[in-house]
Design an enzyme around this catalytic site. Sequence first.
Site, PDB file in Angstrom:
ATOM      1  N   ARG A  35      -3.465   1.192   5.721  1.00 55.36           N
ATOM      2  CA  ARG A  35      -2.247   0.421   5.475  1.00 55.36           C
ATOM      3  C   ARG A  35      -1.636  -0.009   6.808  1.00 55.36           C
ATOM      4  O   ARG A  35      -1.732   0.700   7.803  1.00 55.36           O
ATOM      5  CB  ARG A  35      -1.254   1.278   4.684  1.00 55.36           C
ATOM      6  N   ASN A  45      -4.222   2.180  12.971  1.00 53.21           N
ATOM      7  CA  ASN A  45      -5.626   2.111  12.565  1.00 53.21           C
ATOM      8  C   ASN A  45      -6.470   1.162  13.404  1.00 53.21           C
ATOM      9  O   ASN A  45      -7.697   1.279  13.402  1.00 53.21           O
ATOM     10  CB  ASN A  45      -5.720   1.709  11.086  1.00 53.21           C
ATOM     11  N   ARG A  94      -5.294  -4.523  -0.981  1.00 52.68           N
ATOM     12  CA  ARG A  94      -4.561  -3.729  -1.956  1.00 52.68           C
ATOM     13  C   ARG A  94      -3.299  -4.446  -2.409  1.00 52.68           C
ATOM     14  O   ARG A  94      -2.739  -5.283  -1.689  1.00 52.68           O
ATOM     15  CB  ARG A  94      -4.201  -2.368  -1.376  1.00 52.68           C
ATOM     16  N   SER A 103       3.416   5.380  -1.932  1.00 51.75           N
ATOM     17  CA  SER A 103       2.135   5.283  -2.642  1.00 51.75           C
ATOM     18  C   SER A 103       1.178   6.368  -2.160  1.00 51.75           C
ATOM     19  O   SER A 103       1.090   6.650  -0.971  1.00 51.75           O
ATOM     20  CB  SER A 103       1.494   3.909  -2.416  1.00 51.75           C
ATOM     21  N   SER A 105      -2.700   8.153  -1.778  1.00 56.05           N
ATOM     22  CA  SER A 105      -4.083   7.725  -1.557  1.00 56.05           C
ATOM     23  C   SER A 105      -4.827   7.602  -2.877  1.00 56.05           C
ATOM     24  O   SER A 105      -5.613   6.675  -3.075  1.00 56.05           O
ATOM     25  CB  SER A 105      -4.806   8.731  -0.646  1.00 56.05           C
ATOM     26  N   GLN A 126     -11.211   9.054   6.232  1.00 57.69           N
ATOM     27  CA  GLN A 126      -9.935   8.804   6.884  1.00 57.69           C
ATOM     28  C   GLN A 126     -10.165   8.182   8.263  1.00 57.69           C
ATOM     29  O   GLN A 126     -10.951   8.683   9.060  1.00 57.69           O
ATOM     30  CB  GLN A 126      -9.128  10.090   6.994  1.00 57.69           C
ATOM     31  N   ARG A 184      -5.503  44.717  13.538  1.00 56.22           N
ATOM     32  CA  ARG A 184      -5.605  43.329  14.003  1.00 56.22           C
ATOM     33  C   ARG A 184      -7.018  43.063  14.539  1.00 56.22           C
ATOM     34  O   ARG A 184      -7.452  43.715  15.501  1.00 56.22           O
ATOM     35  CB  ARG A 184      -4.567  43.095  15.093  1.00 56.22           C
TER      36      ARG A 184
END
Length: 426
Positions: A35, A45, A94, A103, A105, A126, A184
């Site tokens: 997007r 992106n 889209r 919105s 995915s 992704q 631990r």
Amino acid sequence: MSSRKRFVDGDQVAGGKLSKAASEKRHVAALVLARGGSKGIPLKNIKMLAGVPLIGWVLRAALDSDMFDSVWVSTDHDKIEQVARAWGAEVHRRSPEVSRDSSSSLETIQEFLRLNPQVDILCHIQATSPCLHPFHIKEALELITVQGFDSVFSVVRRHHFRWQEVKKGSGDLTRALNLDTANRPRRQDWDGELCENGSFYFSTKELINEKGVMQGAKVSYYEMLPEYSVDIDVDIDWPVAEQRVLRYGYFGRGTPEVVRLMFCNVSGCLTDGKIYLSAAAEEMISISGRDVAGIRLLQKEDVEVVLLTTAEDPVERTLADRLAKRTGCQVMRVGAEPVDDLASVLESRKLVWKDVAYMGSDVPDVDCLILAGLSAVPANAPVVAINACKYTCHGVGGNGVVREFAEHILLQKAKAKSQMRQDRIN
């Protein structure tokens, strides 16, 4: 070892026999959601990461895996569409209904499947996972096509001790969630925990459409090693991600370029374009000591450096001559079209352009930037030069960009050596 796999709700098929899922030809599609309205980093992106648009890293891995019948980018932005198509992907524009901040995915994926009913298996990749490799995709998809799982997602092993959050003013005390404080464990004595790394999610169309989930039914995970698990969420991640992707990213099918000769423009690369006047009205030009060190790094690794100058300016000529004496580089004067002058140099050294690195800073350098096996420009170069080169430096001319490109060249050389060793092992 490239990866480790664990299976849930099933074992490997005995004798390598294919499952029903593998015996039926099904359309497998990759889908990258991109997007335009990123809140953290604008147009994240397609922001350049180590010389490649962020989305380009995962698209290259997806296409080179040869596992998909189609590779798509779902976007609402024209510039992202342009970059996606340039990297070989198909584009799903889209709708506004699935392009809002709220919105999910899943909603976007369901819309894509409604408009592309031919898709049977979908891999949501992704864009923020630039260290994805084709072998990750191949091995994970085989869990569906060969093992018969309905969904597969990527995970990474983490060794983090988790504690319960305590709200301020509640009076509650925190407690360990995955740790016995009385015993631990050392890191080497603890397997750690598997965490989603967000790199990819494979699902069948039936699971997505009928169940409304990406993970479910007969589900498995695919474990990726930590060095490949890079996820960029905020701007502060960018420098770290660039260093990681230069070391562990997928650079394509070909062997990384190993250059034997570097041409470097003095003007705009070694200099910042400024002329300084002394009290005696003498003109001076400055260079960075880091760039001189970068030249010497290349020479130490048997990469010859030739300095190029086009200027009639005696100050720049003097600078180039002094650099030549200081570094041992040849200085060559080129005309308005450097590519014509350099052809004879390559011929005399019995080299071709893929054996050469070229660093320029302006329009006349474009042809050389395109032809060279490795090429770079400073960050303040004109757009036409940036689009022609294979690596865009972070800094501007005269401020260490030659050193930066030299380190990039040597990294590619190291990658090539590593790949050759790996090929011999295999």
